[in-house]
Design an enzyme around this catalytic site. Structure first.
Site, PDB file in Angstrom:
ATOM      1  NE  ARG A   1      -3.949   0.664   1.981  1.00 15.38           N
ATOM      2  CZ  ARG A   1      -5.049   0.658   2.578  1.00 15.38           C
ATOM      3  NH1 ARG A   1      -5.376   1.666   3.560  1.00 15.38           N
ATOM      4  NH2 ARG A   1      -6.215   0.062   1.908  1.00 15.38           N
TER       5      ARG A   1
ATOM      6  CG  HIS B   1      -8.600  -0.126  -2.725  1.00 15.61           C
ATOM      7  ND1 HIS B   1      -7.710  -1.070  -2.434  1.00 15.61           N
ATOM      8  CD2 HIS B   1      -8.934   0.397  -1.551  1.00 15.61           C
ATOM      9  CE1 HIS B   1      -8.035  -1.286  -1.085  1.00 15.61           C
ATOM     10  NE2 HIS B   1      -8.680  -0.382  -0.430  1.00 15.61           N
TER      11      HIS B   1
ATOM     12  CD  GLN C   1     -12.940  -1.783  -0.429  1.00 11.33           C
ATOM     13  OE1 GLN C   1     -12.092  -1.789   0.413  1.00 11.33           O
ATOM     14  NE2 GLN C   1     -14.112  -2.251  -0.100  1.00 11.33           N
TER      15      GLN C   1
ATOM     16  CG  ASP D   1     -13.920   6.234  -0.435  1.00 12.43           C
ATOM     17  OD1 ASP D   1     -13.692   6.011   1.003  1.00 12.43           O
ATOM     18  OD2 ASP D   1     -12.927   6.181  -0.927  1.00 12.43           O
TER      19      ASP D   1
ATOM     20  CB  CYS E   1     -14.154   0.944   0.550  1.00  9.42           C
ATOM     21  SG  CYS E   1     -13.363   2.839   0.617  1.00  9.42           S
TER      22      CYS E   1
ATOM     23  NE  ARG F   1     -10.228  -5.334   1.038  1.00  7.33           N
ATOM     24  CZ  ARG F   1      -9.545  -4.220   1.320  1.00  7.33           C
ATOM     25  NH1 ARG F   1     -10.220  -3.113   1.714  1.00  7.33           N
ATOM     26  NH2 ARG F   1      -8.235  -4.437   1.111  1.00  7.33           N
TER      27      ARG F   1
END
Ligand code: CP
Ligand code: NVA
Length: 308
Positions: free
Chosen positions: A108, A135, A138, A226, A265, A293
């Site tokens: 990340r 991402h 996700q 988000d 998310c 996830r």
């Protein structure tokens, strides 16, 4: 050749569908088990994942760790600030060393080019655990959640509200690969990446941009938002003010298809991009999405290591 997962396109639509199916099967097979018990087949027994973090994380960190445990392997965390990467050791040399020590790497970071460089020099699979650009992990979890809620992906009507960020870029990519419609409601100047939109349209996804939040959610079976300001973004008053009309609240959910599913998310900024009423309401699938996830990451890991 290591199979890297830097974007959803690295896997492709058929593989993503297979990932979702595998995640559904594995999730069902271990329902009500202790969360750390390995799956019966323990397909990644003896395998180790290194996780490099140059940004904060709760879900990505815990889900990849739990995913490795459930697959029979293990994970180790490298906080960039405590490693030699943080003192300037090159990404290329880090990739060469980790390739001799672990079986896969998840990273990340901020600049997407760093993940590409890591993948170029690593002999083991590299997985994108979020960059400023995208991402993808996700979105595998999000698609799994959508399918669990009874929606078919081809032809799905999905709406995104707010900032044109890394998460929506990957969602747009998914629209192209899985052939669904994404309507994006957001202010001028905060649109998603133009390249993602162009490629998704070329692949057969429908991508509609609108500055009208009601128009964006009209008929949507899934409504997604988000944070208005992502990690590393400057943000500021003007940015936040521009996002206000795109808050997902009860009135906006009422303009979507009846019973539409709400996704986020997480982490959420409650009563900014989404109200408590929606986040904690009956249409919200955010806790399933968070749990997924783990199940989605297991499929990604299995694919990357040639076991899906
Ligand atoms: N959704 C997500 O990636 O969460 P974290 O930042 O907690 O990993
Ligand atoms: N768009 C958010 C996602 C966090 C998981 C960010 O990049 O901060």
């Amino acid at each position: 050749m290591a199979k890297d997962f830097l974007s959803l396109s690295d896997a492709g639509g058929d593989t993503i569908a297979a990932m979702i199916n595998d995640a559904i099967d594995r999730k069902a097979a271990r329902a009500a088990w202790p969360k750390g018990r390995p799956d019966v087949d323990a397909p990644l027994a003896g395998h180790v994942l290194a996780m490099i973090f140059e940004k904060n994380s709760t879900r990505t960190r815990v889900s990849f760790d739990m995913a490795m445990r459930q697959l029979g392997g293990s994970a180790l965390i490298m906080e960039a600030g405590n490693t030699q990467i943080g003192r300037g050791e090159s990404i290329a040399d880090t990739a060469r060393v980790l390739s001799r020590m672990v079986d896969a790497i998840m990273i990340r970071t901020d600049d997407h080019a760093k993940v590409e460089e890591l993948a170029r020099y690593a002999d083991v699979p590299v997985i994108n655990g979020l960059t400023d650009l995208s991402h993808p992990c996700q979105i595998v979890a999000d698609l799994l959640t959508v399918v669990e809620r009874g929606h078919a992906l081809p032809g799905l009507q999905l709406a995104w509200l707010g900032d044109g960020n890394n998460v929506v870029n990957s969602l747009i990519e998914a629209a192209g690969l899985m052939k669904f419609t994404i309507r994006i409601g957001g202010p001028k100047g905060y649109e998603p990446d133009a390249g993602f939109i162009e490629r998704a349209r070329a692949a057969g996804g429908e991508v509609v941009l609108s500055q009208d939040p009601a128009e964006a959610v009209a008929g949507a079976q899934v409504v997604v938002t988000d944070t208005w300001v992502s990690m590393g973004q400057a943000g500021g008053e003007q940015h936040v003010a521009a996002m206000q009309p795109y808050q997902v609240n009860a009135a906006l959910m009422a303009a979507a298809a009846p019973g539409a599913t709400f996704l986020h998310c997480l982490p959420a900024h409650r009563n900014e991009e989404v109200t408590d009423e929606v986040m904690d309401g009956p249409q919200s699938a955010v806790w399933d999405e968070a749990e997924n996830r783990i199940h989605a990451q297991k499929s990604v890991l299995l694919w990357a290591l040639g076991k899906l």
